[in-house]
Scaffold this active site. Structure first.
Site, PDB file in Angstrom:
ATOM      1  CG  HIS A   1      -3.323   7.294  17.289  1.00 23.90           C
ATOM      2  ND1 HIS A   1      -4.278   6.500  17.903  1.00 23.90           N
ATOM      3  CD2 HIS A   1      -3.057   6.708  16.098  1.00 23.90           C
ATOM      4  CE1 HIS A   1      -4.592   5.487  17.110  1.00 23.90           C
ATOM      5  NE2 HIS A   1      -3.872   5.588  16.015  1.00 23.90           N
TER       6      HIS A   1
ATOM      7  CB  SER B   1       1.040   6.377  12.040  1.00 24.34           C
ATOM      8  OG  SER B   1       0.349   7.335  12.830  1.00 24.34           O
ATOM      9  CB  CYS B   2      -1.940   7.897   8.114  1.00 20.72           C
ATOM     10  SG  CYS B   2      -2.719   6.568   9.057  1.00 20.72           S
ATOM     11  CG  ASN B   3      -4.677   8.243  12.515  1.00 17.31           C
ATOM     12  OD1 ASN B   3      -5.583   8.884  11.987  1.00 17.31           O
ATOM     13  ND2 ASN B   3      -4.715   6.917  12.611  1.00 17.31           N
TER      14      ASN B   3
ATOM     15  CG  HIS C   1      -7.727   7.264   9.820  1.00 15.23           C
ATOM     16  ND1 HIS C   1      -8.126   6.009  10.222  1.00 15.23           N
ATOM     17  CD2 HIS C   1      -6.431   7.115   9.426  1.00 15.23           C
ATOM     18  CE1 HIS C   1      -7.110   5.160  10.077  1.00 15.23           C
ATOM     19  NE2 HIS C   1      -6.087   5.802   9.585  1.00 15.23           N
TER      20      HIS C   1
ATOM     21  CB  THR D   1      -0.921  -0.014   1.241  1.00 13.41           C
ATOM     22  OG1 THR D   1      -1.689  -1.217   1.177  1.00 13.41           O
ATOM     23  CG2 THR D   1      -1.838   1.183   1.266  1.00 13.41           C
ATOM     24  CB  ILE D   2       3.171   2.737   2.457  1.00 14.50           C
ATOM     25  CG1 ILE D   2       2.024   2.802   3.490  1.00 14.50           C
ATOM     26  CG2 ILE D   2       4.057   3.970   2.563  1.00 14.50           C
ATOM     27  CD1 ILE D   2       1.064   3.961   3.338  1.00 14.50           C
TER      28      ILE D   2
HETATM   29  P1  NAD Z   1       1.476  -3.778   3.054  1.00  9.33           P
HETATM   30  O1  NAD Z   1       1.266  -5.075   3.708  1.00  9.33           O
HETATM   31  O2  NAD Z   1       0.424  -3.221   2.151  1.00  9.33           O
HETATM   32  O3  NAD Z   1       2.831  -3.810   2.192  1.00  9.33           O
HETATM   33  C1  NAD Z   1       4.012  -4.368   2.677  1.00  9.33           C
HETATM   34  C2  NAD Z   1       4.829  -4.920   1.516  1.00  9.33           C
HETATM   35  O4  NAD Z   1       6.028  -5.492   2.011  1.00  9.33           O
HETATM   36  C3  NAD Z   1       4.127  -6.017   0.752  1.00  9.33           C
HETATM   37  O5  NAD Z   1       4.415  -5.844  -0.631  1.00  9.33           O
HETATM   38  C4  NAD Z   1       4.776  -7.296   1.256  1.00  9.33           C
HETATM   39  O6  NAD Z   1       4.757  -8.332   0.308  1.00  9.33           O
HETATM   40  C5  NAD Z   1       6.174  -6.828   1.483  1.00  9.33           C
HETATM   41  N1  NAD Z   1       6.896  -7.644   2.443  1.00  9.33           N
HETATM   42  C6  NAD Z   1       6.449  -8.492   3.356  1.00  9.33           C
HETATM   43  N2  NAD Z   1       7.451  -9.030   4.083  1.00  9.33           N
HETATM   44  C7  NAD Z   1       8.543  -8.503   3.593  1.00  9.33           C
HETATM   45  C8  NAD Z   1       9.891  -8.660   3.887  1.00  9.33           C
HETATM   46  N3  NAD Z   1      10.329  -9.493   4.850  1.00  9.33           N
HETATM   47  N4  NAD Z   1      10.770  -7.949   3.160  1.00  9.33           N
HETATM   48  C9  NAD Z   1      10.350  -7.136   2.173  1.00  9.33           C
HETATM   49  N5  NAD Z   1       9.053  -6.958   1.841  1.00  9.33           N
HETATM   50  C10 NAD Z   1       8.174  -7.625   2.558  1.00  9.33           C
HETATM   51  O7  NAD Z   1       1.829  -2.752   4.215  1.00  9.33           O
HETATM   52  P2  NAD Z   1       1.565  -1.184   4.220  1.00  9.33           P
HETATM   53  O8  NAD Z   1       0.151  -0.927   4.593  1.00  9.33           O
HETATM   54  O9  NAD Z   1       2.116  -0.576   3.001  1.00  9.33           O
HETATM   55  O10 NAD Z   1       2.418  -0.762   5.502  1.00  9.33           O
HETATM   56  C11 NAD Z   1       3.823  -0.601   5.421  1.00  9.33           C
HETATM   57  C12 NAD Z   1       4.251   0.287   6.583  1.00  9.33           C
HETATM   58  O11 NAD Z   1       3.614   1.562   6.441  1.00  9.33           O
HETATM   59  C13 NAD Z   1       3.863  -0.221   7.972  1.00  9.33           C
HETATM   60  O12 NAD Z   1       4.842   0.217   8.908  1.00  9.33           O
HETATM   61  C14 NAD Z   1       2.556   0.516   8.243  1.00  9.33           C
HETATM   62  O13 NAD Z   1       2.267   0.642   9.603  1.00  9.33           O
HETATM   63  C15 NAD Z   1       2.875   1.864   7.621  1.00  9.33           C
HETATM   64  N6  NAD Z   1       1.691   2.657   7.257  1.00  9.33           N
HETATM   65  C16 NAD Z   1       0.613   2.078   6.671  1.00  9.33           C
HETATM   66  C17 NAD Z   1      -0.500   2.836   6.374  1.00  9.33           C
HETATM   67  C18 NAD Z   1      -1.724   2.245   5.728  1.00  9.33           C
HETATM   68  O14 NAD Z   1      -2.809   2.792   5.855  1.00  9.33           O
HETATM   69  N7  NAD Z   1      -1.641   1.148   5.028  1.00  9.33           N
HETATM   70  C19 NAD Z   1      -0.501   4.208   6.661  1.00  9.33           C
HETATM   71  C20 NAD Z   1       0.630   4.789   7.216  1.00  9.33           C
HETATM   72  C21 NAD Z   1       1.741   3.999   7.520  1.00  9.33           C
END
Ligand code: NAD
Length: 348
Positions: A191, A136-138, A217, A11-12
């Protein structure tokens, strides 16, 4: 050119990769993934280099790789770790071994990096660091509003109730499907303390509720100020932030779905809302207590922050230059009302 690698393409990560690819002073060398799935195919279709950690490389038997994660980390000026929460901390020693500055995400504990990053608040601290955690986003959304309020009026105490999306659209295992749940039931939620990693001097309490939506959110924010502004002045101050947008009543934006639609209508990638949006009509002051509703697109408000964090660690732009460059390259600014017609002097 700042050469950048993105480790974790979910996602990110996919959003950060696209944002980096748009920057005039950055080159996206590639992204690292652990599985050769549809997202890996999309990365290839976008022309991005594709890498995998050595332990996972044999999964990619039928997909050509440009190298291992080690090759990627060795060849870049900065790596952005966007792996799932907790994996970033495991990866940190690996980046250190290669002397590669690293940007981590908000799912990691504050101790994963030397500092917690929000461009408008802590950019200069990151310039003297090798590692930064984009919060984080929040926390990003709250820091963007509480920092300027504290500087202008003094924050005596802030309280925010976070109505949180149950999960992202790509997280079918998250919920609730039919409930509104204190998350956690204890006060404060994590948060508030996390905002204090960015703004240690700001006293802030948060409570969180999760609800069945994937869109955004929504925070109900109350800030007790040391001096009492007019509501219009407080709204104008918040609007001055380069990543905060006031939502005028005339725009007809009734909720988060309309905000995402507005982003879609403007051709934004994935309907992303990089700005934190505040309903103009909600900005109210009563006896030095300021109130407003703040919308936060969880999947994207941290994206421009990641780009600035890369520049702070590995570039030479100052905070204002970096924020302006990032915003320009992405097209930050929703402009929710038509521009007013300019009436020339002397015209009827
Ligand atoms: P996600 O699960 O969507 O993406 C993570 C990616 O990393 C996936 O492509 C996965 O296959 C890959 N992955 C898994 N294990 C791995 C490894 N050992 N080495 C390399 N790649 C690996 O996660 P996300 O939602 O993008 O979140 C990533 C970070 O961003 C987290 O710390 C999360 O808390 C933070 N974050 C997420 C959001 C949100 O709303 N999704 C918002 C802000 C911050």
């Amino acid at each position: 050119m700042i050469r950048v690698g993105v480790n974790g393409y979910g996602t990110i990560g996919k959003r950060v990769a696209d944002a980096v690819a748009l920057q005039p002073d950055m080159e996206l060398v590639g992204v690292a993934k652990t599985s050769p799935n549809a997202e890996a195919a999309a990365a290839r279709q976008r022309g991005y280099g594709l890498y995998a950690p050595a332990d996972y490389a044999d999964r990619f038997e039928r997909v050509p790789l440009d190298g291992t994660l080690e090759d990627l980390v060795e060849s870049v000026d900065a790596v952005v770790d966007t792996t799932p929460s907790g994996i970033g901390a495991q990866n940190r020693p690996f980046y250190e071994e290669h002397d590669t500055p690293a940007v981590f995400q908000g799912g990691e504990g504050a101790d994963v990096a030397e500092m917690s990053f929000v461009a408008s608040e802590t950019y200069e601290e990151a310039q003297n660091s090798e590692t930064a955690r984009v919060v984080s986003c929040n926390t990003t959304g709250l820091s963007r509003v509480l920092g300027p309020l504290d500087r202008e009026y003094g924050v005596e105490r802030a309280r925010a109730t976070l109505v949180r999306r149950g999960g992202d659209a790509t997280q079918p295992n998250r919920g609730p499907i039919n409930d509104s749940m204190p998350d956690p039931p204890a006060v404060p939620s994590h948060h508030g303390p996390d905002v204090q990693e960015v703004l240690p001097e700001v006293d802030v309490d948060t409570m969180a509720v999760k609800v069945p939506t994937t869109l955004m959110h929504l925070h109900a924010v109350n800030v007790s100020l040391e001096s009492e502004p007019a509501a219009e002045a407080a709204a104008a101050l918040l609007d001055e932030h380069p990543r905060v947008e006031l939502v005028p009543g005339e725009a007809g934006v009734e909720g988060c779905a309309h905000l995402r639609e507005a982003a879609d209508d403007r051709g934004r990638p994935r309907g992303d809302v990089w700005e934190n949006c505040i309903w103009d009509e909600s900005v109210t002051v009563r006896d030095a207590d300021l109130y407003f509703f703040l919308a936060i697109h969880q999947e994207s408000d941290v994206v421009p922050e990641n780009v600035d964090a890369i520049r702070a660690l590995a570039g030479d732009a100052d905070a204002a230059e970096s924020v302006a460059r990032t915003n320009e390259a992405l097209g930050v600014g929703l402009d929710l009302l038509p521009e007013e017609r300019q009436v020339e002097a002397g015209a009827d």
